[in-house]
Write a protein that holds these residues in place. Structure first.
Motif, PDB file in Angstrom:
ATOM      1  N   SER A  79       1.207  -1.380  -0.217  1.00  0.00           N
ATOM      2  CA  SER A  79       0.201   0.207  -0.304  1.00  0.00           C
ATOM      3  C   SER A  79       1.110   1.115   0.272  1.00  0.00           C
ATOM      4  O   SER A  79       0.190   2.572  -0.027  1.00  0.00           O
ATOM      5  N   TYR A 105      -1.340  -5.091  -5.715  1.00  0.00           N
ATOM      6  CA  TYR A 105      -3.355  -5.875  -5.454  1.00  0.00           C
ATOM      7  C   TYR A 105      -3.436  -4.214  -4.938  1.00  0.00           C
ATOM      8  O   TYR A 105      -3.647  -3.933  -4.503  1.00  0.00           O
ATOM      9  N   LYS A 106      -5.086  -5.093  -5.982  1.00  0.00           N
ATOM     10  CA  LYS A 106      -5.907  -4.223  -5.571  1.00  0.00           C
ATOM     11  C   LYS A 106      -7.328  -4.571  -4.140  1.00  0.00           C
ATOM     12  O   LYS A 106      -8.095  -3.180  -4.514  1.00  0.00           O
ATOM     13  N   ASP A 136      -7.250 -10.161  -3.996  1.00  0.00           N
ATOM     14  CA  ASP A 136      -6.319  -9.940  -4.979  1.00  0.00           C
ATOM     15  C   ASP A 136      -4.984 -10.392  -4.654  1.00  0.00           C
ATOM     16  O   ASP A 136      -3.991 -11.056  -4.605  1.00  0.00           O
TER      17      ASP A 136
END
Length: 293
Positions: free
Chosen positions: A136, A143-144, A148
Motif C-alpha cells: 500500500s 494488489y487491488k 486479489d
C-alpha cells in the motif's frame, strides 16, 4: 479460563467466545498494528510512530491505517478461537486433582496453544497483512484488495508464499501465549485472593489484568515479532535465507535494539488487546456455555 475448579471447559463455547473477542480486538487495535509493521520496515532510527501516523494519514487518509485489515480480522477471530479453545483444553489436562494449575503448567498450556494457532491461523493472515501494508506504500500498488492479494501471492509464490516466516511466527505465538496466559492467570489469582470467596472480578479489573499481561508480553517477545515481520515482506525471499540469517543481519547491520523497533505501537495495541480480548472472552464464554448442551 472461565471454568472453575474441576469443571470441564466446553470447546465450542471457548471457540465462540475466543473468535468473538479476537474479531473485536483486531478491528479496534488495527491502526496500531499497521504503524508497528511499518516501523519495522524502516532502518532509519529517526522514523517514529507519530511521523508515520502523520505521513500515512496525509498520503492515504484514515483508510491507509486499515490496509490489509479484512485478513487480520478473519485471521484474528480464527486464531483467538483456536488459542482459547486449545489453551482451555491443555489447561484442563494439566490441572491437579483440586482443579488448580500452577504458573509453569499454565505457561506450558499457553505455549502449546500459541504453537497451534501459529500454524492454523496466524502465519497466513500475518503474511497477507504484512505484504498488503508494504504494498500500500507503493505509488502503484500491486494488489487491488485482500482477495486479489491472496490470489497473486499464491500464483507468484505458491501456497508456501502464505507461510513465509512460519518458524518465527511459531516462536512468537508460542512465547506470546505462554507469557500472556501465565501472567494473566497469575495476576488474576492474586486479584481474586483479595476479594471475598465466590466473588466475580469486575469488568474494569479484568481489563486491567489483561492489559498488564499485554505489557509483559510485549517486552519479552518483541524480537520474534520483528524477525517475523521482516521474513514476511515482499522482498524477504531475496534478502534472507532463514530466520536466523534475518536476525543476524538485523543485529549486525542495524544494531540489536532494532529487534525492539515498533515497541511503542505494539505496546499500545497489546495493552488494549489484552484488556479487550480477556474482558470480552470472560463475558461471552458463560453465555455460550449456558446455551450449549
Amino acid at each position: 479460563m472461565s471454568a472453575k475448579g474441576k469443571e470441564k471447559e466446553k470447546p465450542i463455547a471457548s471457540l465462540i467466545a475466543g473468535a468473538t473477542a479476537g474479531g473485536i480486538e483486531a478491528f479496534v487495535t488495527y491502526p496500531l498494528e499497521s504503524l508497528k509493521t511499518q516501523l519495522q520496515f524502516h532502518a532509519d532510527a529517526k522514523t517514529t510512530p507519530w511521523s508515520l501516523l502523520k505521513d500515512t494519514v496525509e498520503r492515504r487518509g484514515i483508510k491507509g491505517l486499515y490496509a490489509g485489515v479484512p485478513a487480520v480480522i478473519v485471521g484474528n477471530a480464527v486464531k483467538a478461537g483456536v488459542r482459547f479453545t486449545t489453551y482451555d483444553q491443555f489447561k484442563s489436562m494439566l490441572k491437579d486433582d483440586e482443579g488448580n494449575i500452577t504458573a509453569p503448567r499454565s505457561m506450558l498450556a499457553g505455549l502449546c496453544a500459541g504453537m497451534m494457532e501459529a500454524v492454523i491461523a496466524v502465519t497466513p493472515s500475518e503474511t497477507i497483512k504484512t505484504k498488503m501494508i508494504e504494498d500500500s506504500k507503493r505509488n502503484v500498488p500491486h494488489y487491488k484488495g485482500t482477495m486479489d492479494g491472496v490470489r497473486k501471492i499464491v500464483a507468484e509464490e505458491g501456497i508456501g508464499g502464505l507461510y513465509r516466516g512460519v518458524g518465527p511466527v511459531m516462536l512468537r505465538q508460542g512465547a506470546n501465549s505462554a507469557v500472556r496466559f501465565s501472567s494473566y492467570s497469575t495476576i488474576k489469582q492474586l486479584a481474586q485472593g483479595s476479594l471475598p470467596p465466590g466473588s466475580v472480578l469486575p469488568g474494569w479489573m479484568t481489563f486491567g489484568i489483561g492489559s498488564m499481561a499485554g505489557v509483559i508480553t510485549v517486552y519479552t517477545t518483541m524480537p520474534f515479532d520483528v524477525i517475523k515481520t521482516r521474513m514476511q515482506t515482499i522482498e524477504a525471499k531475496k534478502e534472507y535465507r532463514n530466520a536466523v540469517h534475518c536476525a543476524y543481519r538485523i543485529i549486525t547491520e542495524e544494531g540489536v535494539l532494532k529487534l525492539w523497533k515498533g515497541t511503542v505501537p505494539r505496546l499500545g495495541r497489546l495493552v488494549l488487546s489484552g484488556g479487550i480480548v480477556f474482558s470480552v472472552y470472560e463475558k461471552i464464554y458463560p453465555v455460550a456455555a449456558s446455551l450449549l448442551p
